[in-house]
Write an enzyme that holds these catalytic residues in place. Structure first.
Site, PDB file in Angstrom:
ATOM      1  CG  HIS A 284      -2.790 -23.597  -8.954  1.00 39.71           C
ATOM      2  ND1 HIS A 284      -3.962 -23.804  -8.251  1.00 39.71           N
ATOM      3  CD2 HIS A 284      -2.184 -24.819  -9.014  1.00 39.71           C
ATOM      4  CE1 HIS A 284      -4.064 -25.078  -7.903  1.00 39.71           C
ATOM      5  NE2 HIS A 284      -2.993 -25.715  -8.341  1.00 39.71           N
ATOM      6  CG  ASN A 285      -1.877 -18.036  -9.340  1.00 41.33           C
ATOM      7  OD1 ASN A 285      -1.720 -18.315  -8.150  1.00 41.33           O
ATOM      8  ND2 ASN A 285      -3.065 -18.095  -9.912  1.00 41.33           N
TER       9      ASN A 285
ATOM     10  CG  ASP B  62       8.780   0.681   1.476  1.00 37.68           C
ATOM     11  OD1 ASP B  62       9.147  -0.317   2.147  1.00 37.68           O
ATOM     12  OD2 ASP B  62       7.661   1.214   1.626  1.00 37.68           O
ATOM     13  CG  HIS B  63      10.901   3.674   4.464  1.00 38.74           C
ATOM     14  ND1 HIS B  63      10.170   4.025   3.348  1.00 38.74           N
ATOM     15  CD2 HIS B  63      10.068   3.821   5.520  1.00 38.74           C
ATOM     16  CE1 HIS B  63       8.957   4.389   3.738  1.00 38.74           C
ATOM     17  NE2 HIS B  63       8.866   4.263   5.043  1.00 38.74           N
TER      18      HIS B  63
ATOM     19  CB  CYS C 174       6.393  -2.112   0.654  1.00 39.82           C
ATOM     20  SG  CYS C 174       4.743  -2.739   0.312  1.00 39.82           S
ATOM     21  N   GLY C 175       6.053  -2.314   3.564  1.00 42.29           N
ATOM     22  CA  GLY C 175       5.549  -2.546   4.906  1.00 42.29           C
ATOM     23  C   GLY C 175       4.492  -3.641   4.937  1.00 42.29           C
ATOM     24  CB  THR C 176       1.041  -3.772   3.887  1.00 40.86           C
ATOM     25  OG1 THR C 176       1.091  -2.998   2.682  1.00 40.86           O
ATOM     26  CG2 THR C 176       0.738  -2.875   5.080  1.00 40.86           C
ATOM     27  N   GLY C 177       3.244  -5.032   1.843  1.00 44.06           N
ATOM     28  CA  GLY C 177       3.276  -5.769   0.577  1.00 44.06           C
ATOM     29  C   GLY C 177       2.172  -5.331  -0.365  1.00 44.06           C
TER      30      GLY C 177
ATOM     31  CG  HIS D 117      -3.008 -24.252 -13.262  1.00 39.75           C
ATOM     32  ND1 HIS D 117      -4.102 -23.856 -12.531  1.00 39.75           N
ATOM     33  CD2 HIS D 117      -2.723 -25.521 -12.878  1.00 39.75           C
ATOM     34  CE1 HIS D 117      -4.452 -24.843 -11.707  1.00 39.75           C
ATOM     35  NE2 HIS D 117      -3.643 -25.860 -11.907  1.00 39.75           N
TER      36      HIS D 117
HETATM   37  C1  RB5 Z   1       5.257   2.918   4.121  1.00 36.68           C
HETATM   38  O1  RB5 Z   1       4.919   3.587   5.280  1.00 36.68           O
HETATM   39  C2  RB5 Z   1       4.143   1.964   3.719  1.00 36.68           C
HETATM   40  O2  RB5 Z   1       3.021   2.665   3.339  1.00 36.68           O
HETATM   41  C3  RB5 Z   1       4.616   1.036   2.616  1.00 36.68           C
HETATM   42  O3  RB5 Z   1       5.736   0.337   3.045  1.00 36.68           O
HETATM   43  C4  RB5 Z   1       3.635  -0.023   2.171  1.00 36.68           C
HETATM   44  O4  RB5 Z   1       3.130  -0.745   3.239  1.00 36.68           O
HETATM   45  C5  RB5 Z   1       2.607   0.409   1.215  1.00 36.68           C
HETATM   46  O5  RB5 Z   1       1.766  -0.361   0.744  1.00 36.68           O
END
Ligand code: RB5
Length: 152
Positions: A102-103, A12-13, A69-72, A137
């Site tokens: 393992h996965n 994502d962005h 993404c931001g957090t994954g 595994h």
């Molecule tokens: C975007 O703001 C954020 O929510 C997205 O990148 C992600 O971290 C979601 O899990």
């Protein structure tokens, strides 16, 4: 015919700059990269791109995918809804190696707002060069989609 050195990638962005950097590195390493987007920093919805990658790994069209993404967190939640997808959210190389050993993780997920570029590139390299160990595994990942008997 499937190209074993092909990788599908999406973000994502929030992780767009990291996706571009990883893509550049994958090309340098000789991989053929399919980029499903996003293609800029404008706000967008991560499930769109998570589904685009996971669907094509689940179908067998690609052996490996990378999602950012931001957090994954959101990307891993989306990707793991697809049967046959084993998405691993990694923020350091040991988890990346073990997710392969393992996965048999077939999708690597990272958080672009959680780790730096150098760490992300190291994780990608470790993840790509580490093989699945099979054996016990294999039995365990085979259990993922079987409904377990009720506990006593
Ligand atoms: C975007 O703001 C954020 O929510 C997205 O990148 C992600 O971290 C979601 O899990």
């Amino acid at each position: 015919m499937k190209n074993p050195s092909a990788i599908i990638i999406g973000s994502d962005h929030a992780a767009f700059p990291l996706k571009e950097r990883i893509e550049q590195e994958l090309v340098r390493l000789g991989f053929q990269v399919e980029d499903v987007g996003t293609h800029g920093t404008a706000s967008c919805d991560y499930p769109t791109f998570g589904q685009a990658v996971a669907r094509r790994v689940a179908s067998g069209e690609f052996d490996r995918g990378i999602l950012l993404c931001g957090t994954g967190l959101g990307m891993s939640m989306v990707a793991n809804r697809f049967p046959g997808v084993r998405a691993a959210l990694c923020s350091e190389p040991l988890s990346a190696a073990l997710s392969r050993r393992h996965n048999d993780a077939n999708v690597l997920v990272m958080g672009g707002r959680m780790i730096g570029e150098a760490m992300a590139l190291e994780i990608v390299q470790v993840w790509l060069r580490t093989n699945f160990e099979g054996d016990r595994h294999q039995r365990r990942i085979g259990m993922f989609d079987r409904v377990p008997p009720a506990a006593e």
